[in-house]
Design an enzyme around this catalytic site. Structure first.
Site, PDB file in Angstrom:
ATOM      1  N   ARG A  51       0.851  -1.202   0.000  1.00 43.12           N
ATOM      2  CA  ARG A  51       0.000   0.000   0.000  1.00 43.12           C
ATOM      3  C   ARG A  51       0.887   1.252   0.000  1.00 43.12           C
ATOM      4  NH1 ARG A  51      -1.875   1.953   4.534  1.00 43.12           N
ATOM      5  NH2 ARG A  51      -2.474  -0.010   5.483  1.00 43.12           N
ATOM      6  N   TYR A 103     -12.881  19.493 -16.089  1.00 41.54           N
ATOM      7  CA  TYR A 103     -13.507  18.186 -15.971  1.00 41.54           C
ATOM      8  C   TYR A 103     -14.594  18.244 -14.887  1.00 41.54           C
ATOM      9  CZ  TYR A 103     -14.344  13.348 -15.005  1.00 41.54           C
ATOM     10  OH  TYR A 103     -14.977  12.159 -14.789  1.00 41.54           O
ATOM     11  N   ASP A 175      -3.661  19.694 -15.279  1.00 37.36           N
ATOM     12  CA  ASP A 175      -4.310  18.461 -15.735  1.00 37.36           C
ATOM     13  C   ASP A 175      -4.032  18.369 -17.235  1.00 37.36           C
ATOM     14  OD1 ASP A 175      -5.991  16.501 -16.733  1.00 37.36           O
ATOM     15  OD2 ASP A 175      -7.651  16.976 -15.390  1.00 37.36           O
ATOM     16  N   LYS A 200      -7.192   7.408 -19.756  1.00 37.73           N
ATOM     17  CA  LYS A 200      -7.412   7.912 -21.124  1.00 37.73           C
ATOM     18  C   LYS A 200      -6.251   7.497 -22.028  1.00 37.73           C
ATOM     19  CE  LYS A 200     -10.815   9.875 -18.971  1.00 37.73           C
ATOM     20  NZ  LYS A 200     -12.050   9.146 -18.797  1.00 37.73           N
TER      21      LYS A 200
HETATM   22  N1  PLP Z   1      -9.263  14.935 -15.884  1.00 38.79           N
HETATM   23  C1  PLP Z   1      -9.824  14.890 -17.100  1.00 38.79           C
HETATM   24  C2  PLP Z   1      -9.486  15.957 -18.103  1.00 38.79           C
HETATM   25  C3  PLP Z   1     -10.727  13.860 -17.426  1.00 38.79           C
HETATM   26  O1  PLP Z   1     -11.293  13.818 -18.649  1.00 38.79           O
HETATM   27  C4  PLP Z   1     -11.023  12.878 -16.451  1.00 38.79           C
HETATM   28  C5  PLP Z   1     -11.984  11.785 -16.738  1.00 38.79           C
HETATM   29  O2  PLP Z   1     -12.736  11.822 -17.687  1.00 38.79           O
HETATM   30  C6  PLP Z   1     -10.425  12.980 -15.197  1.00 38.79           C
HETATM   31  C7  PLP Z   1      -9.534  14.006 -14.938  1.00 38.79           C
HETATM   32  C8  PLP Z   1     -10.740  11.964 -14.104  1.00 38.79           C
HETATM   33  O3  PLP Z   1     -10.119  10.765 -14.400  1.00 38.79           O
HETATM   34  P1  PLP Z   1     -10.676   9.300 -13.932  1.00 38.79           P
HETATM   35  O4  PLP Z   1     -11.900   9.024 -14.715  1.00 38.79           O
HETATM   36  O5  PLP Z   1      -9.517   8.400 -14.270  1.00 38.79           O
HETATM   37  O6  PLP Z   1     -10.935   9.399 -12.463  1.00 38.79           O
END
Ligand code: PLP
Length: 382
Positions: A51, A103, A175, A200
């Site tokens: 962990r 997001y 991000d 993704k």
């Molecule tokens: N950041 C972006 C730009 C995203 O498109 C997403 C998910 O669609 C996330 C963060 C969150 O990722 P996760 O779905 O792996 O939790």
């Protein structure tokens, strides 16, 4: 000794922690959750329990740090887990500055978290640096950047925004899920941390949920983030970590091919009178010049189209596709389409005539034909 530096795409294939004790070409999956202690009480590799430190993370984390030009990376159970770990490192009373368009699930979590943890959350207009500076004053703990922004495709100038963030004392997080390390390296542009939803493009096959942070510095804050991960147990399983490292081997070719198709599709769709196309690769995009400067080798595989016929026409278009899959998410080999506002639900900033397309690796002519039949069939019913 040769001084030749391998390109990043080569390092992804060659590997950084390649296990070759049996002459294997593919790394094994390390499953052990616990590690044997020496007679003197020490641990041979400093690992006690997975962990806190999993062997399965060594390869994908080293590759991610290398890809971003960072010092270290940390994997998480999801992109959201990585993001919320950063937020959990804040003290009550902190001011954090986030983009208005971002997001949606993180925005949702942030509003809830802000009110319960007494963190002051303010939002800036993604591409407006003057507005950002106003929001950072007099001091902020954290500046969050998402570029290209999902799903409306605004571009934020990372170098300029990061410089502003630092001027007002903020730690800068980018991000970079949509851009991927192939096309943007935020740490080189001044960011402190890079976040990825590894679900993704990094994994790329719609079969792993994972997240990652990459740091420019091995500092006390980084140690705190890793500690939160270890103590909260927000961790990825070894099989997912292995799948992720496997997916990353083809990251460059996938991203380059998807981006080339997305640009071509954006150009073709922009000729359709009933559509407006949101894509930073088009010269008409308001931040095209910034995208040209900070993105390399393309503008990503995600694009959005606004249907001038409104919400109903947008939904009807998504219902008529035969090749695109009607599903949320992005960054995988198969092309996906969605009426984004329906997915985000109440309180969304997403225009209700927006169709989000994640362009995959099918032949681009087939994708265009599918979209045109969906749009034109609709016209014949209008
Ligand atoms: N950041 C972006 C730009 C995203 O498109 C997403 C998910 O669609 C996330 C963060 C969150 O990722 P996760 O779905 O792996 O939790």
């Amino acid at each position: 000794m040769s001084t030749h530096q391998l390109q990043r795409e080569t390092v992804l294939i060659k590997g950084l922690h390649a296990q070759d004790s049996h002459g294997e070409v593919v790394n094994p999956i390390h499953l052990s959750t616990t590690f044997v202690r020496n007679l003197d009480g020490s641990y041979p590799e400093g690992r006690v329990y997975s962990r806190a430190s999993a062997v399965a993370y060594d390869e994908p984390e080293a590759l991610l740090a290398h890809l971003e030009g960072g010092k270290e990376a940390a994997l998480f159970a999801s992109g959201m887990a990585a993001a919320t770990t950063v937020l959990q490192s804040l003290k009550p009373g902190s001011r954090v500055v986030f983009p208005r368009l971002m997001y949606w699930a993180l925005r949702k979590w942030l509003l809830h978290f802000g009110s319960t943890w007494q963190v002051e959350v303010v939002f800036y207009d993604n591409a407006d640096l003057a507005n950002l500076e106003n929001k950072l004053r007099p001091k902020a703990e954290l500046l969050w950047i998402e570029t290209p922004a999902n799903p409306t495709m605004e571009i934020t100038d990372i170098a300029a925004a990061a410089a502003l963030g630092h001027r007002y004392g903020a730690r800068v997080v980018v991000d970079s899920t949509v851009a991927t390390p192939v096309q943007t390296k935020p740490l080189e542009l001044g960011a402190d941390l890079v976040l990825h939803s590894a679900s993704k493009y990094l994994n790329g096959h719609s079969d792993v949920i994972a997240g990652a942070l990459v740091t420019g510095q091995r500092d006390a804050h980084w140690a705190q983030l890793k500690n939160i991960r270890a103590l909260s147990g927000n961790i990825l399983g070894p099989f997912e970590a292995w799948l992720l490292a496997r997916g990353m081997k083809t990251l460059f070719v996938r991203v380059q091919a998807a981006s080339a198709s997305a640009l071509w599709l954006a150009q073709q769709l922009a000729r359709q009178p009933q559509l407006d196309v949101l894509y930073a690769g088009l010269p008409a995009h308001p931040q095209h010049e910034i995208a040209l400067r900070q993105m390399r080798g393309g503008f990503g595989g995600l694009l959005a189209i606004l249907h001038k016929g409104g919400k109903e026409a947008a939904i009807a278009t998504t219902n008529r596709v035969r090749l695109f899959k009607r599903a949320t998410s992005l960054g995988a080999v198969e092309s996906l389409i969605e009426h984004r506002a329906s997915v985000e639900g109440v309180g969304t900033f997403c225009p209700d005539n927006l169709i989000r397309l994640s362009v995959g690796l099918e032949a681009k002519e087939d994708l265009l034909a599918d979209l045109l039949q969906a749009i034109n069939e609709e016209n014949s019913h209008a």
